[in-house]
Design a protein around this motif. Structure first.
Motif, PDB file in Angstrom:
ATOM      1  N   ILE A   7       0.843  -1.200   0.000  1.00 36.29           N
ATOM      2  CA  ILE A   7       0.000   0.000   0.000  1.00 36.29           C
ATOM      3  C   ILE A   7       0.875   1.247   0.000  1.00 36.29           C
ATOM      4  CG2 ILE A   7      -1.579   1.353   1.446  1.00 36.29           C
ATOM      5  CD1 ILE A   7      -2.898  -1.369   2.202  1.00 36.29           C
ATOM      6  N   CYS A   8       1.874   1.296   0.864  1.00 38.69           N
ATOM      7  CA  CYS A   8       2.764   2.459   0.947  1.00 38.69           C
ATOM      8  C   CYS A   8       3.623   2.588  -0.303  1.00 38.69           C
ATOM      9  CB  CYS A   8       3.635   2.364   2.190  1.00 38.69           C
ATOM     10  SG  CYS A   8       2.706   2.551   3.727  1.00 38.69           S
ATOM     11  N   SER A   9       4.101   1.476  -0.827  1.00 44.66           N
ATOM     12  CA  SER A   9       4.911   1.501  -2.042  1.00 44.66           C
ATOM     13  C   SER A   9       4.092   2.032  -3.221  1.00 44.66           C
ATOM     14  CB  SER A   9       5.447   0.097  -2.347  1.00 44.66           C
ATOM     15  OG  SER A   9       6.284   0.127  -3.483  1.00 44.66           O
ATOM     16  N   ASN A  10       2.836   1.580  -3.345  1.00 46.52           N
ATOM     17  CA  ASN A  10       1.959   2.076  -4.412  1.00 46.52           C
ATOM     18  C   ASN A  10       1.655   3.557  -4.242  1.00 46.52           C
ATOM     19  OD1 ASN A  10       1.913  -0.423  -5.622  1.00 46.52           O
ATOM     20  ND2 ASN A  10      -0.074  -1.009  -4.772  1.00 46.52           N
ATOM     21  N   ALA A  11       1.528   4.000  -2.994  1.00 42.64           N
ATOM     22  CA  ALA A  11       1.300   5.425  -2.733  1.00 42.64           C
ATOM     23  C   ALA A  11       2.486   6.249  -3.228  1.00 42.64           C
ATOM     24  CB  ALA A  11       1.075   5.652  -1.242  1.00 42.64           C
ATOM     25  N   CYS A  33       6.709   6.615   5.390  1.00 47.03           N
ATOM     26  CA  CYS A  33       5.543   5.742   5.216  1.00 47.03           C
ATOM     27  C   CYS A  33       5.386   4.777   6.390  1.00 47.03           C
ATOM     28  CB  CYS A  33       5.655   4.955   3.913  1.00 47.03           C
ATOM     29  SG  CYS A  33       5.312   5.926   2.439  1.00 47.03           S
ATOM     30  N   SER A  34       6.477   4.198   6.802  1.00 44.41           N
ATOM     31  CA  SER A  34       6.452   3.248   7.922  1.00 44.41           C
ATOM     32  C   SER A  34       5.926   3.908   9.194  1.00 44.41           C
ATOM     33  CB  SER A  34       7.862   2.708   8.157  1.00 44.41           C
ATOM     34  OG  SER A  34       7.904   1.907   9.303  1.00 44.41           O
ATOM     35  N   ASN A  35       6.328   5.141   9.431  1.00 47.14           N
ATOM     36  CA  ASN A  35       5.892   5.859  10.627  1.00 47.14           C
ATOM     37  C   ASN A  35       4.433   6.289  10.551  1.00 47.14           C
ATOM     38  OD1 ASN A  35       8.387   5.613  11.838  1.00 47.14           O
ATOM     39  ND2 ASN A  35       9.090   7.632  11.193  1.00 47.14           N
ATOM     40  N   LEU A  36       3.982   6.707   9.366  1.00 47.97           N
ATOM     41  CA  LEU A  36       2.639   7.267   9.234  1.00 47.97           C
ATOM     42  C   LEU A  36       1.547   6.233   8.986  1.00 47.97           C
ATOM     43  CD1 LEU A  36       3.393  10.462   7.115  1.00 47.97           C
ATOM     44  CD2 LEU A  36       2.847  10.321   9.550  1.00 47.97           C
ATOM     45  N   PHE A  37       1.896   5.081   8.431  1.00 50.33           N
ATOM     46  CA  PHE A  37       0.884   4.104   8.040  1.00 50.33           C
ATOM     47  C   PHE A  37      -0.076   3.722   9.172  1.00 50.33           C
ATOM     48  CE2 PHE A  37      -0.808  -0.144   7.378  1.00 50.33           C
ATOM     49  CZ  PHE A  37      -1.440   0.014   6.154  1.00 50.33           C
ATOM     50  N   PRO A  38       0.403   3.380  10.377  1.00 52.15           N
ATOM     51  CA  PRO A  38      -0.548   2.980  11.431  1.00 52.15           C
ATOM     52  C   PRO A  38      -1.574   4.068  11.769  1.00 52.15           C
ATOM     53  CG  PRO A  38       1.684   2.359  12.045  1.00 52.15           C
ATOM     54  CD  PRO A  38       1.793   3.237  10.827  1.00 52.15           C
ATOM     55  N   THR A  39      -1.141   5.321  11.792  1.00 50.00           N
ATOM     56  CA  THR A  39      -2.046   6.424  12.119  1.00 50.00           C
ATOM     57  C   THR A  39      -3.072   6.626  11.010  1.00 50.00           C
ATOM     58  OG1 THR A  39      -0.273   7.499  13.344  1.00 50.00           O
ATOM     59  CG2 THR A  39      -2.149   8.872  12.735  1.00 50.00           C
ATOM     60  N   VAL A  40      -2.626   6.614   9.768  1.00 49.41           N
ATOM     61  CA  VAL A  40      -3.537   6.788   8.634  1.00 49.41           C
ATOM     62  C   VAL A  40      -4.509   5.613   8.571  1.00 49.41           C
ATOM     63  CG1 VAL A  40      -3.691   6.996   6.116  1.00 49.41           C
ATOM     64  CG2 VAL A  40      -1.902   8.221   7.357  1.00 49.41           C
ATOM     65  N   ALA A 134      -4.955   7.554   0.480  1.00 51.91           N
ATOM     66  CA  ALA A 134      -4.798   8.284   1.738  1.00 51.91           C
ATOM     67  C   ALA A 134      -3.322   8.420   2.108  1.00 51.91           C
ATOM     68  CB  ALA A 134      -5.565   7.587   2.860  1.00 51.91           C
ATOM     69  N   MET A 135      -2.561   7.355   1.911  1.00 57.66           N
ATOM     70  CA  MET A 135      -1.124   7.425   2.188  1.00 57.66           C
ATOM     71  C   MET A 135      -0.437   8.401   1.225  1.00 57.66           C
ATOM     72  SD  MET A 135      -0.092   5.912   4.862  1.00 57.66           S
ATOM     73  CE  MET A 135       1.658   6.111   4.523  1.00 57.66           C
ATOM     74  N   ALA A 136      -0.822   8.358  -0.040  1.00 53.17           N
ATOM     75  CA  ALA A 136      -0.231   9.291  -1.014  1.00 53.17           C
ATOM     76  C   ALA A 136      -0.538  10.730  -0.624  1.00 53.17           C
ATOM     77  CB  ALA A 136      -0.741   8.979  -2.422  1.00 53.17           C
ATOM     78  N   ALA A 137      -1.776  10.985  -0.219  1.00 49.86           N
ATOM     79  CA  ALA A 137      -2.158  12.344   0.189  1.00 49.86           C
ATOM     80  C   ALA A 137      -1.385  12.769   1.439  1.00 49.86           C
ATOM     81  CB  ALA A 137      -3.663  12.411   0.437  1.00 49.86           C
ATOM     82  N   ARG A 138      -1.173  11.826   2.346  1.00 50.63           N
ATOM     83  CA  ARG A 138      -0.493  12.145   3.615  1.00 50.63           C
ATOM     84  C   ARG A 138       0.987  12.448   3.417  1.00 50.63           C
ATOM     85  NH1 ARG A 138       0.919  14.019   7.786  1.00 50.63           N
ATOM     86  NH2 ARG A 138       0.557  13.198   9.853  1.00 50.63           N
ATOM     87  N   VAL A 139       1.653  11.733   2.494  1.00 47.31           N
ATOM     88  CA  VAL A 139       3.085  11.948   2.295  1.00 47.31           C
ATOM     89  C   VAL A 139       3.376  12.867   1.103  1.00 47.31           C
ATOM     90  CG1 VAL A 139       3.658   9.723   3.328  1.00 47.31           C
ATOM     91  CG2 VAL A 139       3.463   9.898   0.839  1.00 47.31           C
ATOM     92  N   SER A 152      -5.040  19.485  -3.335  1.00 44.84           N
ATOM     93  CA  SER A 152      -5.854  18.823  -4.351  1.00 44.84           C
ATOM     94  C   SER A 152      -6.078  17.352  -3.990  1.00 44.84           C
ATOM     95  CB  SER A 152      -5.169  18.948  -5.714  1.00 44.84           C
ATOM     96  OG  SER A 152      -5.830  18.171  -6.673  1.00 44.84           O
ATOM     97  N   MET A 153      -5.025  16.690  -3.537  1.00 47.31           N
ATOM     98  CA  MET A 153      -5.146  15.273  -3.167  1.00 47.31           C
ATOM     99  C   MET A 153      -6.034  15.099  -1.939  1.00 47.31           C
ATOM    100  SD  MET A 153      -1.513  13.518  -3.989  1.00 47.31           S
ATOM    101  CE  MET A 153      -2.218  11.884  -3.873  1.00 47.31           C
ATOM    102  N   ASN A 154      -5.955  16.005  -0.982  1.00 44.93           N
ATOM    103  CA  ASN A 154      -6.812  15.907   0.204  1.00 44.93           C
ATOM    104  C   ASN A 154      -8.280  16.100  -0.162  1.00 44.93           C
ATOM    105  OD1 ASN A 154      -5.020  15.216   2.280  1.00 44.93           O
ATOM    106  ND2 ASN A 154      -4.271  17.314   2.390  1.00 44.93           N
ATOM    107  N   ALA A 155      -8.565  17.006  -1.107  1.00 39.70           N
ATOM    108  CA  ALA A 155      -9.943  17.190  -1.573  1.00 39.70           C
ATOM    109  C   ALA A 155     -10.425  15.932  -2.309  1.00 39.70           C
ATOM    110  CB  ALA A 155     -10.036  18.410  -2.485  1.00 39.70           C
ATOM    111  N   GLU A 156      -9.568  15.365  -3.140  1.00 42.87           N
ATOM    112  CA  GLU A 156      -9.930  14.140  -3.863  1.00 42.87           C
ATOM    113  C   GLU A 156     -10.088  12.962  -2.904  1.00 42.87           C
ATOM    114  OE1 GLU A 156      -8.478  11.458  -7.668  1.00 42.87           O
ATOM    115  OE2 GLU A 156      -7.464  13.348  -7.265  1.00 42.87           O
ATOM    116  N   LEU A 157      -9.303  12.934  -1.841  1.00 45.43           N
ATOM    117  CA  LEU A 157      -9.415  11.881  -0.844  1.00 45.43           C
ATOM    118  C   LEU A 157     -10.816  11.883  -0.227  1.00 45.43           C
ATOM    119  CD1 LEU A 157      -8.286   9.623   0.960  1.00 45.43           C
ATOM    120  CD2 LEU A 157      -7.366  11.423   2.459  1.00 45.43           C
TER     121      LEU A 157
END
Length: 188
Positions: A7-11, A33-40, A134-139, A152-157
């Motif tokens: 998921i993170c790699s695809n993001a 990604c490793s740090n943010l994934f659990p929270t997201v 969501a991961m792509a928008a976050r990072v 733009s990504m957050n709006a699309e999310l």
């Protein structure tokens, strides 16, 4: 089969960054990604009663009762993220949530809840796609340093979240209202 790494790699791939195959790779974006994934993940799981993250349990009361207002307290499960239903369907039990316990007047407490499903292989394809986005928008800002793209990504999310929630909700039969004066008055 989806994993947190895929998921993170695809993001990252969707942002034009290099993919990766293990969280132990010593690269800034991988660590991010490793740090943010659990929270997201937890945030997305809390956003809707996803079918793949719903559990039912019957809670037993704790030894110590609350000081007042309720007769019993019940510890929330360790993987609890969000309460969906307390009591049986059509027969809810009044309760109060305080910290990691539920207070209620019951000898046992039926609970439907969203759990921390950390096994992406058990998620629906819509949820996996939503998590990738969501991961792509976050990072996004850390990778692309563009506030415009991030916004733009957050709006699309938000749009993707609505669609994923709608699709997930369509798996259940339509909810029917019990007969009563309110429903009858609408159709008489």
């Amino acid at each position: 089969m989806a994993t947190a790494v895929s998921i993170c790699s695809n993001a990252l791939l969707s942002l034009g960054a290099k993919p990766f195959s293990d969280f132990s790779e010593n690269r800034d974006h991988v660590t991010l990604c490793s740090n943010l994934f659990p929270t997201v993940r937890d945030s997305i799981l809390r956003a809707h009663p996803w079918k793949c993250a719903t559990k039912r349990v019957l809670l037993s009361p704790l030894v110590d009762a609350p000081a007042f207002d309720f007769t019993a307290q019940f510890a929330l499960p360790g993987d609890w993220l969000r309460t969906v239903q307390v009591g049986l369907k059509g027969n809810s039990i009044p309760f109060r949530s305080e910290g990691r316990v539920l207070l209620a007047d019951a000898a046992a407490l039926p609970l439907v809840y969203i759990f921390r499903n950390d096994q992406p292989a058990t998620w629906s394809t819509n949820l996996i796609e939503l998590m990738e986005f969501a991961m792509a928008a976050r990072v996004c800002y850390a990778v692309m340093t563009s506030t415009t793209l991030r916004d733009s990504m957050n709006a699309e999310l938000q749009q993707k979240l609505k669609i994923a929630k709608a699709v997930d909700g369509q798996d259940d039969p339509p909810e029917e209202f019990e007969e009563g004066s309110f429903v009858e008055s609408r159709f008489s």
